[in-house]
Scaffold this active site. Structure first.
Site, PDB file in Angstrom:
ATOM      1  CE  LYS A 270       0.964   1.009   4.500  1.00  0.00           C
ATOM      2  NZ  LYS A 270       1.632   2.256   4.971  1.00  0.00           N
TER       3      LYS A 270
ATOM      4  CG  ASP B 132      -0.630  -0.289   7.862  1.00  0.00           C
ATOM      5  OD1 ASP B 132      -1.468   0.608   8.093  1.00  0.00           O
ATOM      6  OD2 ASP B 132       0.595  -0.063   7.773  1.00  0.00           O
TER       7      ASP B 132
END
Length: 311
Positions: free
Chosen positions: A17, A145
């Site tokens: 990401k 995350d």
């Protein structure tokens, strides 16, 4: 894919990401910070292969040197497998083969992707059938995350970053990632942010109690406009990352001189993500930075979160 018999294996692919926007709130009494971030999953993947075993083990391969990673119970993927086994009351184990392509300690969520992929792979391998909602709850226990690596796409994260709301993003964004030779510790970067704020208490705005993502960022993502998004890339952790790794400033300068619309330190760094206008511009930027002896990778976003791979 799940095969039958002793050779059965589940292969799950999960993305890294980029934090295209990140605001960090005040240091709280528990030692953590609330954040507001806009995540984008990109086409740089961790590949996790799960096989039946009597205990829990992991081996690594891939384009990233993983020789320094723990392979015992402290490894995040092993923790993910053990957590799922405990919740599902599964009495066996799993062997994980992880092909690493996301930089380690690079601010791109590689370890979180491993954990997310492991949850999904073991759920399929063991037939626990927990479903996405419960897997997301387990993911949140493992790290801020990890839920996004399961979800993918583009999303706003609040709280620790694990309270997710999907965000609409049109089209494809083109990124060139400049990789650093060594990683940065996320806790160290946050600690440096606190020191940075203390040093500059009279020069910068106070940290927000409840940070939010700027509306202009969401509008740029919704419009699919890289030029607009480039104006609003922001990361509160960039200044402390640059203080800890001054060479990152030269990397940012090199990318912007080479034609990037903008550059940003991703997450806690030290990976620098450069936004390009289109695929051709990204290729030109990659070539220019490579000529300057930077290690770079092209990627696009948004992409799906963790998925069982077919074939």
């Amino acid at each position: 894919m799940v095969a039958t018999g002793a050779s059965r294996v589940v292969h799950v692919r999960a993305p890294g990401k980029i934090n295209v926007f990140m605001k960090v709130g005040v240091l709280m009494d528990d030692g953590y910070h609330d954040v507001a971030t806009a995540y984008q999953a990109i086409s740089l993947y961790e590949e996790v292969y799960a096989r039946p075993a009597d205990d829990f083990s992991v081996t690594f391969s891939g384009s990233i040197d993983a020789s320094g990673l723990a392979t015992d119970g402290t490894n995040l993927a092993i923790r993910a497998a053990r957590l799922l086994a405990r919740v599902a009351d599964y009495r066996g184990g799993v062997h994980l083969d992880i092909e690493k392509n996301v930089p380690i300690a690079g601010g791109m969520g590689g370890g979180s992707a491993d954990a997310a992929a492991t949850l999904l792979a073991c759920d399929h391998l063991w037939g626990t059938g927990l479903g996405r909602e419960e897997l997301h709850s387990l993911a949140a226990e493992l790290g801020a995350d990890v839920p996004f690596a399961l979800m993918g796409g583009t999303a706003v994260g609040t709280g620790r970053g694990d309270a997710l709301s999907p965000a609409l993003a049109q089209g494809t964004f083109h990124w060139v990632l400049a990789l650093a030779e060594s990683g940065l510790s996320t806790p160290e970067v946050y600690a440096e942010l606190d020191r940075h704020r203390e040093r500059h208490v009279h020069d910068i705005a106070p940290a927000p109690e409840q940070p939010t993502v700027d509306i202009e960022v969401l509008q740029a993502l919704r419009a699919g406009d890289p030029h607009q998004l480039a104006e609003y890339l922001h990361n509160d952790l960039q200044a402390p990352a640059l203080h800890l790794e001054p060479a990152l400033a030269r990397t940012l300068e090199a990318g912007e001189k080479a034609g990037a619309l903008a550059g940003i330190v991703s997450g806690s760094g030290p990976t620098v993500a450069f936004l390009a206008a289109d695929a051709d511009a990204a290729l030109e930027l990659q070539v220019e930075l490579s000529a300057g002896r930077h290690t770079v990778i092209r990627a696009t976003g948004p992409v799906h979160g963790a998925r069982v791979a077919a074939g």
